[in-house]
Scaffold this motif. Structure first.
Motif, PDB file in Angstrom:
ATOM      1  N   ASP A 148       0.824  -1.210   0.000  1.00 35.90           N
ATOM      2  CA  ASP A 148       0.000   0.000   0.000  1.00 35.90           C
ATOM      3  C   ASP A 148       0.859   1.261   0.000  1.00 35.90           C
ATOM      4  OD1 ASP A 148      -2.504  -1.121  -0.205  1.00 35.90           O
ATOM      5  OD2 ASP A 148      -2.970  -1.002   1.933  1.00 35.90           O
ATOM      6  N   PRO A 153       0.663   0.504  -9.361  1.00 42.42           N
ATOM      7  CA  PRO A 153      -0.695  -0.032  -9.385  1.00 42.42           C
ATOM      8  C   PRO A 153      -0.788  -1.396  -8.697  1.00 42.42           C
ATOM      9  CG  PRO A 153       0.002   0.702 -11.576  1.00 42.42           C
ATOM     10  CD  PRO A 153       1.219   0.692 -10.710  1.00 42.42           C
ATOM     11  N   HIS A 180      -5.539  -1.653  -0.615  1.00 43.12           N
ATOM     12  CA  HIS A 180      -6.123  -0.573  -1.416  1.00 43.12           C
ATOM     13  C   HIS A 180      -5.770  -0.832  -2.881  1.00 43.12           C
ATOM     14  CE1 HIS A 180      -6.315   1.529   2.487  1.00 43.12           C
ATOM     15  NE2 HIS A 180      -7.282   2.243   1.921  1.00 43.12           N
ATOM     16  N   ASP A 182      -5.994  -0.647  -7.008  1.00 48.31           N
ATOM     17  CA  ASP A 182      -6.336   0.274  -8.097  1.00 48.31           C
ATOM     18  C   ASP A 182      -7.280  -0.397  -9.087  1.00 48.31           C
ATOM     19  OD1 ASP A 182      -4.350   2.627  -7.637  1.00 48.31           O
ATOM     20  OD2 ASP A 182      -3.148   0.801  -7.423  1.00 48.31           O
ATOM     21  N   HIS A 183      -7.194  -1.722  -9.163  1.00 49.10           N
ATOM     22  CA  HIS A 183      -8.038  -2.506 -10.061  1.00 49.10           C
ATOM     23  C   HIS A 183      -8.411  -3.796  -9.338  1.00 49.10           C
ATOM     24  CE1 HIS A 183      -6.418   0.095 -13.262  1.00 49.10           C
ATOM     25  NE2 HIS A 183      -5.236  -0.145 -12.705  1.00 49.10           N
ATOM     26  N   GLY A 204     -11.003   0.186  -6.411  1.00 49.58           N
ATOM     27  CA  GLY A 204     -10.605   0.826  -7.655  1.00 49.58           C
ATOM     28  C   GLY A 204     -11.559   0.461  -8.778  1.00 49.58           C
ATOM     29  N   SER A 205     -11.062   0.388  -9.999  1.00 50.13           N
ATOM     30  CA  SER A 205     -11.909  -0.027 -11.120  1.00 50.13           C
ATOM     31  C   SER A 205     -12.175  -1.532 -11.016  1.00 50.13           C
ATOM     32  CB  SER A 205     -11.239   0.296 -12.450  1.00 50.13           C
ATOM     33  OG  SER A 205     -10.034  -0.430 -12.595  1.00 50.13           O
TER      34      SER A 205
END
Length: 531
Positions: A148, A153, A180, A182-183, A204-205
């Motif tokens: 993190d 990414p 955490h 990102d994807h 994320g996404s």
């Protein structure tokens, strides 16, 4: 529509699929899907090293299978294995053997510096999947804290490790930790917890890979993600032969001394949302008129004839005896009803009002509580509400026989039959005073125009959030965005969706006899959608 599934449902689908497929098939498909995502995400940095964290369960097996495919693609892959391989399933053990034979570098996790030895271009989180029950601790917690802290990414497999896939909360609460990402590449089906509560900040996404599982293995869903297709059938163009009465009356009731602004925000929102007439009813003396929107009619609430109008009750209402009596009268009226703010607090405090509300089941009734108001209605604390927002919303809808909108990150719309919709629009700009009043007014406007209750609730919540998203995208926020800015943006959005759907109002449609006087070439440059 995008269906959402619980962990139990995903397990059932997986068991059924495994029984019909050769061994390791699903893990191989998951590993390949993960490898494909990594290749897409790192196309700009082909010389970096992929760091893969593999945990003790099948989620770790998926990560190891991805490591094998990535190494086969000549990428530099480093694997940190946090598992006792003797306890791996047959499929995960096979994936581990493949990864070790592939050329992937396995790090020595007993070396405190094992994660700090490479230039990582992307981290794959394959530590824990949807089965985690206890807070992550020890070496694994340290690993999460490390990744993190990196400025690279992170791709989470199935669910960010540490996040409850059903509730969207971090396992263990304040004592827990989660990645955490990102994807997030989630498998088999989308999960409710990825889209509400902490899931909004940790995932994320999100993309979904069904692993080519046959659709016959999927049960009928009872949860969906909000999107315009859910309610687009109710968003119709205005008829040319219409008048203000065709679009319904909204009465906004509240406005205790010092809280008149809440009524005005809701009333203005109802007007921008398309209601034909809007009346704002104040508990005590009403202003002579609204200088910003003089088309609104301001009255003393006690003097209003409710008739069959749609009532929005509770914005700035207060909890006085006068407020109680006005609410009781509204609960006995015959038109659609939106209950917000102090209306909900009064109902929570008095069983008699709850009884009247239960007897209003034949009407279209919507409640729009935030977590504290929901806690009062269910005699719980806020922590219990937030611990399982989907379940709390269902309880509200079923206990009171209403459509319940539990507001917050990933607002949950629940129906008495147990179905839920999780909203996907909105951002932190909505975390300011008055935005809930705007939502209540919009809910009333859609009901007044004849929208079915099942469509009006998700539509209002989605439009409300999407308007905030567009304002932020244009530079107005999220910091400092005010509730007053939302209603005009909602109007713009509604009309844009109508235009995008090919709907034209009578105003934009040229009469045939006028068109007949000109050649076709005369009109080639005219955009009838915006004329």
């Amino acid at each position: 529509m995008s269906a959402l599934y619980t962990v139990a449902e995903i397990r059932q689908i997986e068991v059924a699929a495994l029984a019909a497929l050769p061994a390791s098939t699903l893990m191989q498909r998951a590993g390949q899907a993960c490898a494909n995502s990594v290749l897409e995400l790192t196309a700009h940095d082909p010389d970096g090293t992929i760091l893969i964290l593999a945990g003790p369960g099948n989620n770790g097996g998926d990560a190891l299978q991805a490591a094998y495919y990535l190494a086969q693609s000549d990428l530099a892959v480093s694997v940190a294995l946090y598992a006792d391989e003797t306890r791996y399933s047959t499929d995960a053990l096979h994936a581990l053997q493949c990864a070790r034979a592939s050329g992937a570098l396995f790090l020595d996790i007993n070396d405190p510096r094992h994660l700090g030895t490479g230039r990582w271009s992307l981290v794959v989180d394959g530590l824990f999947g949807i089965g985690l029950q206890r807070p992550i601790s020890g070496t694994l917690r340290s690993a999460i804290e490390y990744i993190d802290s990196l400025q690279v990414p992170i791709l989470a497999i199935d669910v960010p490790s540490g996040l409850d896939a059903d509730t969207g909360t971090v396992v263990g609460g304040s004592a827990g930790i989660a990645v955490h990402a990102d994807h997030t590449l989630t498998f088999i089906g989308d999960k409710t917890g990825l889209h509400t509560c902490d899931g909004v900040d940790y995932c994320g996404s999100i993309s979904v890979d069904t692993l080519a599982i046959d659709s016959t293995h999927f049960p009928p869903p009872h949860a969906w993600l909000s999107q315009p297709s859910l309610f687009s059938a109710s968003l119709r163009p205005r008829r040319g032969n219409s008048h203000k009465g065709s679009n319904g009356d909204v009465l906004v009731l509240g406005g205790a001394p010092g809280m008149g602004g809440a009524v005005m925000l809701a009333a203005r929102s109802a007007a921008y949302g398309g209601a034909g007439r809007v009346l704002a009813g104040f508990l005590e003396q009403a202003p002579a008129y609204d200088p910003v929107h003089p088309e609104l009619m301001l009255r003393l609430a006690a003097d209003l004839n409710f008739g069959n109008a749609t009532l929005v009750v509770g914005t700035g209402l207060g909890t006085s005896r006068q407020a109680h009596d006005l609410l009781s009268r509204a609960l006995h009226a015959s038109g659609p009803l939106v209950l917000d703010a102090d209306a909900l607090n009064l109902i929570a405090a008095e069983p008699g009002l709850q009884h009247v509300l239960l007897n209003a089941r034949s009407r279209a009734v919507m409640i729009t509580p935030h977590p504290l108001e929901a806690a009062r209605l269910l005699a719980l604390d806020v922590g219990q509400i937030q611990h399982d927002r989907p379940q709390a919303a269902r309880q509200l809808a079923q206990r009171f026989g209403v459509v319940a909108v539990l507001k917050g990150a990933g607002s949950v719309i629940a129906y008495p039959d147990g179905d839920i919709i999780i909203n996907t629009s909105g951002n932190p700009a909505l975390a300011s005073g008055g935005t809930g009043d705007v939502l209540a007014g919009l809910c009333g406007a859609l009901l007044a125009q004849g929208w079915p209750l099942r469509d009006a609730a998700p539509a209002a919540v989605w439009l409300h959030g999407k308007a905030a998203d567009q304002l932020v995208a244009s530079g107005s926020g999220p910091i400092g965005l005010t509730a007053s800015e939302l209603a005009p943006a909602i109007r713009t959005l509604i009309n844009k969706i109508n235009r995008d759907n090919g709907h034209r109002t009578a105003f934009t449609r040229s009469p045939p006899q006028i068109m007949a006087r000109h050649s076709v070439s005369d009109f080639r440059s005219v955009d009838t959608d915006t004329a």
